[in-house]
Scaffold this motif. Structure first.
Motif, PDB file in Angstrom:
ATOM      1  N   ILE A  34      27.618  23.387  11.399  1.00 22.77           N
ATOM      2  CA  ILE A  34      27.984  22.251  10.531  1.00 22.77           C
ATOM      3  C   ILE A  34      27.584  20.932  11.181  1.00 22.77           C
ATOM      4  CG2 ILE A  34      29.944  20.969   9.589  1.00 22.77           C
ATOM      5  CD1 ILE A  34      31.317  23.686   9.124  1.00 22.77           C
ATOM      6  N   LEU A  35      27.823  20.792  12.495  1.00 19.26           N
ATOM      7  CA  LEU A  35      27.433  19.571  13.204  1.00 19.26           C
ATOM      8  C   LEU A  35      25.917  19.384  13.183  1.00 19.26           C
ATOM      9  CD1 LEU A  35      29.793  19.671  16.322  1.00 19.26           C
ATOM     10  CD2 LEU A  35      29.919  18.107  14.376  1.00 19.26           C
ATOM     11  N   LEU A  36      25.159  20.478  13.302  1.00 20.12           N
ATOM     12  CA  LEU A  36      23.701  20.378  13.273  1.00 20.12           C
ATOM     13  C   LEU A  36      23.199  19.957  11.902  1.00 20.12           C
ATOM     14  CD1 LEU A  36      22.712  23.561  15.341  1.00 20.12           C
ATOM     15  CD2 LEU A  36      22.508  21.172  16.052  1.00 20.12           C
ATOM     16  N   VAL A  37      23.919  20.341  10.855  1.00 17.65           N
ATOM     17  CA  VAL A  37      23.555  19.899   9.506  1.00 17.65           C
ATOM     18  C   VAL A  37      23.921  18.433   9.308  1.00 17.65           C
ATOM     19  CG1 VAL A  37      24.017  20.205   7.045  1.00 17.65           C
ATOM     20  CG2 VAL A  37      23.744  22.206   8.521  1.00 17.65           C
ATOM     21  N   VAL A  38      25.127  18.083   9.723  1.00 15.84           N
ATOM     22  CA  VAL A  38      25.597  16.697   9.560  1.00 15.84           C
ATOM     23  C   VAL A  38      24.691  15.715  10.277  1.00 15.84           C
ATOM     24  CG1 VAL A  38      27.472  15.109  10.167  1.00 15.84           C
ATOM     25  CG2 VAL A  38      27.993  17.344   9.156  1.00 15.84           C
ATOM     26  N   ILE A  39      24.223  16.103  11.452  1.00 12.28           N
ATOM     27  CA  ILE A  39      23.430  15.190  12.279  1.00 12.28           C
ATOM     28  C   ILE A  39      22.112  14.809  11.612  1.00 12.28           C
ATOM     29  CG2 ILE A  39      21.979  16.749  13.650  1.00 12.28           C
ATOM     30  CD1 ILE A  39      22.916  15.254  16.117  1.00 12.28           C
ATOM     31  N   LEU A  40      21.621  15.666  10.714  1.00 14.25           N
ATOM     32  CA  LEU A  40      20.373  15.366  10.007  1.00 14.25           C
ATOM     33  C   LEU A  40      20.540  14.212   9.031  1.00 14.25           C
ATOM     34  CD1 LEU A  40      19.146  19.005   9.253  1.00 14.25           C
ATOM     35  CD2 LEU A  40      18.366  17.477  11.071  1.00 14.25           C
ATOM     36  N   PHE A  41      21.810  13.915   8.661  1.00 10.44           N
ATOM     37  CA  PHE A  41      22.068  12.856   7.693  1.00 10.44           C
ATOM     38  C   PHE A  41      22.690  11.609   8.315  1.00 10.44           C
ATOM     39  CE2 PHE A  41      22.245  16.924   5.464  1.00 10.44           C
ATOM     40  CZ  PHE A  41      21.353  16.701   4.423  1.00 10.44           C
ATOM     41  N   VAL A  42      23.556  11.795   9.291  1.00  6.06           N
ATOM     42  CA  VAL A  42      24.265  10.638   9.853  1.00  6.06           C
ATOM     43  C   VAL A  42      24.085  10.528  11.360  1.00  6.06           C
ATOM     44  CG1 VAL A  42      25.997  10.685   8.020  1.00  6.06           C
ATOM     45  CG2 VAL A  42      26.412  11.953  10.140  1.00  6.06           C
ATOM     46  N   GLY A  43      23.176  11.306  11.930  1.00  9.10           N
ATOM     47  CA  GLY A  43      22.993  11.302  13.372  1.00  9.10           C
ATOM     48  C   GLY A  43      22.380  10.016  13.886  1.00  9.10           C
ATOM     49  N   ARG A  44      22.655   9.739  15.152  1.00  9.00           N
ATOM     50  CA  ARG A  44      22.093   8.564  15.823  1.00  9.00           C
ATOM     51  C   ARG A  44      20.691   8.890  16.312  1.00  9.00           C
ATOM     52  NH1 ARG A  44      22.029   7.324  21.242  1.00  9.00           N
ATOM     53  NH2 ARG A  44      21.716   5.123  21.760  1.00  9.00           N
ATOM     54  N   SER A  45      19.746   7.987  16.031  1.00 10.75           N
ATOM     55  CA  SER A  45      18.346   8.209  16.394  1.00 10.75           C
ATOM     56  C   SER A  45      17.979   7.454  17.661  1.00 10.75           C
ATOM     57  CB  SER A  45      17.420   7.770  15.258  1.00 10.75           C
ATOM     58  OG  SER A  45      17.683   8.509  14.084  1.00 10.75           O
ATOM     59  N   ALA A  46      17.075   8.069  18.430  1.00  8.34           N
ATOM     60  CA  ALA A  46      16.518   7.428  19.620  1.00  8.34           C
ATOM     61  C   ALA A  46      15.229   8.143  19.971  1.00  8.34           C
ATOM     62  CB  ALA A  46      17.502   7.490  20.798  1.00  8.34           C
ATOM     63  N   GLY A  47      14.190   7.387  20.273  1.00  5.46           N
ATOM     64  CA  GLY A  47      12.915   7.972  20.667  1.00  5.46           C
ATOM     65  C   GLY A  47      12.276   8.819  19.593  1.00  5.46           C
ATOM     66  N   GLY A  48      12.530   8.501  18.321  1.00  5.30           N
ATOM     67  CA  GLY A  48      11.928   9.252  17.231  1.00  5.30           C
ATOM     68  C   GLY A  48      12.653  10.535  16.876  1.00  5.30           C
ATOM     69  N   ALA A  49      13.809  10.790  17.501  1.00  2.00           N
ATOM     70  CA  ALA A  49      14.566  12.007  17.225  1.00  2.00           C
ATOM     71  C   ALA A  49      15.989  11.657  16.813  1.00  2.00           C
ATOM     72  CB  ALA A  49      14.593  12.916  18.454  1.00  2.00           C
ATOM     73  N   GLN A  50      16.550  12.474  15.938  1.00  5.42           N
ATOM     74  CA  GLN A  50      17.902  12.261  15.441  1.00  5.42           C
ATOM     75  C   GLN A  50      18.774  13.403  15.940  1.00  5.42           C
ATOM     76  OE1 GLN A  50      17.877  10.879  11.434  1.00  5.42           O
ATOM     77  NE2 GLN A  50      19.985  11.473  11.024  1.00  5.42           N
ATOM     78  N   ARG A  51      19.410  13.200  17.107  1.00  9.98           N
ATOM     79  CA  ARG A  51      20.068  14.306  17.796  1.00  9.98           C
ATOM     80  C   ARG A  51      21.524  14.050  18.152  1.00  9.98           C
ATOM     81  NH1 ARG A  51      15.331  14.962  22.399  1.00  9.98           N
ATOM     82  NH2 ARG A  51      13.566  15.254  20.959  1.00  9.98           N
ATOM     83  N   TRP A  52      22.041  12.854  17.972  1.00  8.88           N
ATOM     84  CA  TRP A  52      23.347  12.529  18.521  1.00  8.88           C
ATOM     85  C   TRP A  52      24.337  12.093  17.436  1.00  8.88           C
ATOM     86  CZ3 TRP A  52      18.654  11.032  20.494  1.00  8.88           C
ATOM     87  CH2 TRP A  52      18.324  11.521  21.767  1.00  8.88           C
ATOM     88  N   ILE A  53      25.604  12.374  17.697  1.00 10.05           N
ATOM     89  CA  ILE A  53      26.705  11.877  16.879  1.00 10.05           C
ATOM     90  C   ILE A  53      27.534  10.963  17.757  1.00 10.05           C
ATOM     91  CG2 ILE A  53      28.811  12.477  15.634  1.00 10.05           C
ATOM     92  CD1 ILE A  53      27.547  15.123  14.892  1.00 10.05           C
ATOM     93  N   LEU A  95      30.551   9.144  19.155  1.00 11.23           N
ATOM     94  CA  LEU A  95      32.010   9.263  19.187  1.00 11.23           C
ATOM     95  C   LEU A  95      32.652   8.029  19.806  1.00 11.23           C
ATOM     96  CD1 LEU A  95      32.345  12.985  20.369  1.00 11.23           C
ATOM     97  CD2 LEU A  95      32.289  12.095  18.029  1.00 11.23           C
ATOM     98  N   GLY A  96      31.908   6.941  19.862  1.00 11.92           N
ATOM     99  CA  GLY A  96      32.398   5.699  20.450  1.00 11.92           C
ATOM    100  C   GLY A  96      32.142   5.661  21.941  1.00 11.92           C
ATOM    101  N   PHE A  97      32.943   6.392  22.704  1.00 12.60           N
ATOM    102  CA  PHE A  97      32.813   6.404  24.166  1.00 12.60           C
ATOM    103  C   PHE A  97      31.754   7.405  24.631  1.00 12.60           C
ATOM    104  CE2 PHE A  97      35.567   9.849  23.093  1.00 12.60           C
ATOM    105  CZ  PHE A  97      35.365  10.821  24.063  1.00 12.60           C
ATOM    106  N   PHE A  98      31.214   8.173  23.695  1.00 12.94           N
ATOM    107  CA  PHE A  98      30.363   9.295  24.087  1.00 12.94           C
ATOM    108  C   PHE A  98      29.482   9.691  22.914  1.00 12.94           C
ATOM    109  CE2 PHE A  98      30.360  14.123  24.290  1.00 12.94           C
ATOM    110  CZ  PHE A  98      29.294  14.195  25.177  1.00 12.94           C
ATOM    111  N   ASN A  99      28.189   9.928  23.199  1.00 10.66           N
ATOM    112  CA  ASN A  99      27.265  10.406  22.169  1.00 10.66           C
ATOM    113  C   ASN A  99      27.125  11.916  22.302  1.00 10.66           C
ATOM    114  OD1 ASN A  99      26.615   7.862  20.993  1.00 10.66           O
ATOM    115  ND2 ASN A  99      25.264   7.428  22.724  1.00 10.66           N
ATOM    116  N   LEU A 100      27.675  12.648  21.339  1.00 12.82           N
ATOM    117  CA  LEU A 100      27.652  14.101  21.374  1.00 12.82           C
ATOM    118  C   LEU A 100      26.314  14.625  20.857  1.00 12.82           C
ATOM    119  CD1 LEU A 100      29.146  16.850  21.695  1.00 12.82           C
ATOM    120  CD2 LEU A 100      29.870  16.578  19.299  1.00 12.82           C
ATOM    121  N   GLN A 101      25.714  15.546  21.591  1.00 12.28           N
ATOM    122  CA  GLN A 101      24.468  16.187  21.177  1.00 12.28           C
ATOM    123  C   GLN A 101      24.780  17.647  20.831  1.00 12.28           C
ATOM    124  OE1 GLN A 101      21.259  15.713  23.948  1.00 12.28           O
ATOM    125  NE2 GLN A 101      19.818  16.914  22.734  1.00 12.28           N
TER     126      GLN A 101
END
Length: 374
Positions: free
Chosen positions: A84-103, A105-111
């Protein structure tokens, strides 16, 4: 409910803990050097990593309170959450370096793709331990493990994250070969693998991913462009000589010639500053820890414990080998970290969770009888 028997302390693996603490200490010292001098703003990477180490050791303590057999039930929940997290990340994930891999969490970017590696180990271990086949698995019997691997593999490729997706493939192949296949299945999987490589090159790989492979084959063709990372890494490793340039004295790293020196190329910093003998000491400790983990696997009390331990060791082993070969210019740069050494909270916590399970299996090897591996 957490249940802890004090008698289990007598079976705790203190040797593995000592090796883990030694590797973690060297990794933090190296990360301090890789990020030195610290920027005047924000929290330094080595300090963030220290916090993640503390969180990781706290997670190990929590894991020790459970019997690892409970993962037979929880692996389905864990698998569903990660997918579910891997699906969600495709829509609301944080992007960096041309990739959308992170969610965020404020204090922490979950991959989530990092968690997917451990999730796959647990899921495959649970499946294979429930369905033991003495004369070897057939292709039909591998349909479920293939699907369990294919779903997160495709979702991770969409991010895109080729390195992590390939790791899922390595985990699947390692654990599947370990449980024994029929001879014909090896040929089928081998041919399928070759076909998948051709298909991926033609239709799945992005242009920059293809360029990384071309750069690996001939890094000198573009020394100031795509080949820069590999060439600078090889210079850093080679310039360390026998005994290195000294702690905090590495020129390639501190003069910013070496890119990503606190993440993918962290070990190049160590090699430059500590040289050949320092590198051999580090790698000797690191891989002795993994060999000791295999020893734990061979003496687990049941098949599930054996497969869990073996899968976790393979998870760490393949990442380490690929990262080290990448640093030496023997593999393309695919963004795979060196577990426990490269900076990154998700990778570190996933590795520590896996080691926590390894401690758990080892500590409970005498409960309810003992089953060894033939």
């Amino acid at each position: 409910m957490i249940r802890f028997d004090r008698r289990l302390l007598s079976h705790f693996d203190w040797a593995l803990l000592i090796m883990l603490l030694l590797v973690c200490s060297m990794a933090l010292f190296n990360l301090y050097s890789a990020s030195y001098p610290a920027q005047p703003w924000g929290t330094p990477p080595y300090l963030k990593q220290a916090y993640f180490f503390l969180m990781g050791f706290a997670a190990i303590l929590v894991i020790l309170g459970f019997d690892y057999q409970e993962l037979h039930f929880w692996n389905y929940v864990f698998y569903a959450i990660v997918v579910i997290l891997l699906v969600v990340i495709l829509f609301v994930g944080r992007s960096a370096g041309g990739a959308q891999r992170w969610i965020s969490l404020g204090f922490f970017n979950l991959q989530p793709s990092e968690l997917a590696k451990l999730m796959l180990v647990i899921s495959l271990a649970s499946y294979y331990s429930r369905r033991e086949i003495t004369d070897g698995y057939t292709i039909r019997q591998l349909i479920v493990p293939i699907l369990l691997t294919a779903v997160p593999f495709l979702l991770i490729m969409l991010q895109p994250d080729l390195g992590t997706a390939l790791m899922l493939g390595f985990i699947f192949m390692s654990m599947t070969i370990f449980v024994k296949l029929r001879f014909s299945v090896y040929a089928i999987l081998g041919c399928s693998g070759l076909g998948a490589v051709f298909l991926a090159w033609q239709h799945l790989l992005r242009p920059y991913q293809k360029q990384r492979i071309r750069t690996f084959l001939d890094p000198e063709a573009d020394p100031m462009g795509h080949g820069y990372q590999i060439m600078q890494s090889k210079i850093a490793v080679g310039s360390g000589g026998q005994f290195g340039k000294g702690y905090l004295e590495g020129t390639q790293g501190h003069l910013h010639f070496l890119p990503e020196r606190h993440t993918d190329f962290a070990f190049a910093v160590w090699s430059e500053e500590w040289g050949f003998f320092g590198s051999m000491f580090f790698l000797g400790t690191y891989f002795l820890m993994l060999i000791w983990g295999l020893y734990s696997a061979m003496y687990a009390r049941d098949r599930f414990g054996v497969l869990l331990s073996f899968g976790i060791v393979m998870l760490i082993f393949w990442q380490a080998v690929i990262n080290l070969l990448m640093i030496l210019g023997l593999l393309p740069v695919v963004g795979i970290p060196l577990p426990l050494v490269s900076y990154g909270g998700s990778s570190l916590l996933t590795t520590m969770l896996g080691l926590g399970i390894l401690f758990n299996v080892r500590m409970r090897r005498f409960q309810n009888g003992h089953t060894s591996v033939d």
